[in-house]
Design an enzyme around this catalytic site. Structure first.
Site, PDB file in Angstrom:
ATOM      1  N   LYS A  39       0.855  -1.176   0.000  1.00 35.09           N
ATOM      2  CA  LYS A  39       0.000   0.000   0.000  1.00 35.09           C
ATOM      3  C   LYS A  39       0.898   1.236   0.000  1.00 35.09           C
ATOM      4  O   LYS A  39       1.666   1.465   0.936  1.00 35.09           O
ATOM      5  CB  LYS A  39      -0.907  -0.004   1.233  1.00 35.09           C
ATOM      6  N   LYS A  55      -2.154  -1.709  -3.897  1.00 35.58           N
ATOM      7  CA  LYS A  55      -2.977  -0.493  -3.890  1.00 35.58           C
ATOM      8  C   LYS A  55      -2.124   0.754  -3.993  1.00 35.58           C
ATOM      9  O   LYS A  55      -1.167   0.861  -3.222  1.00 35.58           O
ATOM     10  CB  LYS A  55      -3.768  -0.493  -2.574  1.00 35.58           C
TER      11      LYS A  55
HETATM   12  C1  PBG Z   1      -7.535   3.491   5.378  1.00 31.55           C
HETATM   13  C2  PBG Z   1      -7.778   3.331   3.927  1.00 31.55           C
HETATM   14  C3  PBG Z   1      -7.554   4.266   2.891  1.00 31.55           C
HETATM   15  C4  PBG Z   1      -8.012   3.661   1.730  1.00 31.55           C
HETATM   16  C5  PBG Z   1      -8.452   2.393   2.067  1.00 31.55           C
HETATM   17  N1  PBG Z   1      -8.296   2.212   3.421  1.00 31.55           N
HETATM   18  C6  PBG Z   1      -7.060   5.652   2.937  1.00 31.55           C
HETATM   19  C7  PBG Z   1      -5.693   5.974   3.338  1.00 31.55           C
HETATM   20  O1  PBG Z   1      -4.837   5.110   3.522  1.00 31.55           O
HETATM   21  O2  PBG Z   1      -5.463   7.159   3.514  1.00 31.55           O
HETATM   22  C8  PBG Z   1      -8.009   4.307   0.368  1.00 31.55           C
HETATM   23  C9  PBG Z   1      -9.068   3.807  -0.555  1.00 31.55           C
HETATM   24  C10 PBG Z   1      -9.330   4.645  -1.748  1.00 31.55           C
HETATM   25  O3  PBG Z   1      -8.684   5.673  -2.019  1.00 31.55           O
HETATM   26  O4  PBG Z   1     -10.257   4.271  -2.463  1.00 31.55           O
HETATM   27  N2  PBG Z   1      -6.242   3.308   5.777  1.00 31.55           N
HETATM   28 ZN    ZN Z   2      -5.815   4.127   7.892  1.00 31.91          ZN
END
Ligand code: PBG
Ligand code: ZN
Length: 327
Positions: free
Chosen positions: A193, A246
């Site tokens: 991520k 992601k």
């Molecule tokens: C929470 C989370 C996020 C997303 C999924 N879970 C946001 C972040 O990490 O700031 C992003 C999902 C998206 O942009 O569709 N940690």
């Molecule tokens: Zn988070």
């Protein structure tokens, strides 16, 4: 050699037979945002076509998803109360916990995957607990994530998906689940991520923008690819069953490397910013709407088994009716 490539392209009825990838309804997971209150079905301005739903509105939504044939949802909660430790994230009667029970009451079929993180629940908007210097404290956070994941399992979640990017959180969650009789609840780990600008519309939707600083001390640096392979290997060692990459479209190289290196189910998360870009470009008439399908196929071609997408419902309609009418 007399290789005429166009021999397999000329006939429109032959073309589908020689395709190397495709999309199925069973590939899709739909993100769902649940809010406190009653009678709320409010379109999310940063994610048009997606809604904030109060619990009493879930029945209708779940039946629609079932009807469309979408196999699962990824659940996000937006609580009323936020504090330093994100206590609403692991409250027995928290927003996600109640939403899980309601979805399970309505449907035995729809898979409930829960996003496990603290950022929607902390008053500072970070994914973990803070130390005195304002940094996110890794090891202190693990207990809270484990408690959160366990509370989701106890409420009836089918799969938990930690998205916080703390080190060792998969192990901590696995241990908590195992110790409480949830040995068969899989962990779908957001392993690769990245600290990405593509999350903007989501943070507006989930009210989870950090109050200060950024997430670069825990989410990955997008200059790196080897590091993603290491993150995935570590999460698998700790007991992850499925792996999320992601964002998706700008990270196809990561997806493909992961596919080549690891024999585990791979999930691509087409995030909010990707959705917004495609949606707006199509809406403005700049791009034909088939670009959405093309982008999703790219994820499959690169190695994704599953796709988390805000287009899931639209795609279900497309795949069912064999016509593209997305926006
Ligand atoms: C929470 C989370 C996020 C997303 C999924 N879970 C946001 C972040 O990490 O700031 C992003 C999902 C998206 O942009 O569709 N940690
Ligand atoms: Zn988070």
């Amino acid at each position: 050699m007399n290789t005429r490539m166009r021999r397999i392209r000329n006939n429109p009825h032959l073309r589908p037979l020689v395709r190397e990838s495709g999309l199925n309804l069973s590939d899709f997971i739909y993100p769902l945002f649940v809010v406190e209150g009653e009678n709320i079905r409010r379109e999310i301005s940063s994610l048009p076509g997606n809604y904030h739903l109060s619990i009493d509105q879930l029945e209708k939504e779940v039946l629609e998803l079932e009807d469309l044939g979408i196999p699962g949802v990824l659940l996000f909660g937006i609580p009323d109360h936020k504090d330093a430790t994100g206590s609403s994230a692991y409250a027995k009667e928290g927003i996600v916990q109640r939403a899980i029970k309601e979805i399970k009451r309505v449907s035995k079929k729809l898979l409930v995957i829960t996003d496990v993180c603290l950022c929607e629940y902390t008053d500072h908007g970070h994914c973990g607990l803070l130390n005195d210097q304002g940094g996110v404290e890794n090891d202190l956070t693990l207990d809270y994530l484990a408690k959160t994941a366990l509370s989701h399992a106890q409420a009836g979640a089918d799969v938990v998906a930690p998205s916080d990017m703390m080190d060792f959180r998969v192990a901590a969650i696995r241990k908590a689940l195992d110790e409480h009789g949830y040995k068969d609840i899989p962990i779908m780990a957001y392993s690769a991520k990245y600290a990405s600008s593509y999350y903007g519309p989501f943070r507006e939707a989930a009210d989870s923008t950090p109050a200060f600083g950024d997430r670069k001390s825990y989410q990955m640096d997008y200059h790196n690819s080897d590091e993603a392979m290491k993150e995935i290997a570590l999460d698998l060692e700790e007991g992850a069953d499925m792996i999320i990459i992601k964002p998706a479209l700008a990270y196809l190289d990561i997806l493909q490397r992961a596919k080549d290196k690891f024999n585990v189910p791979l999930v691509a998360y087409q995030v909010s910013g990707e959705y917004a870009m495609l949606y707006q470009a199509v809406k403005a008439g700049l791009l034909g709407q088939e670009v959405i399908y093309e982008s999703l196929i790219a994820l499959k071609r690169a190695g994704a088994g599953l796709i988390i997408s805000y287009f899931a419902k639209d795609m279900a309609k497309v795949l069912k009716e064999d016509k593209i009418e997305l926006i």
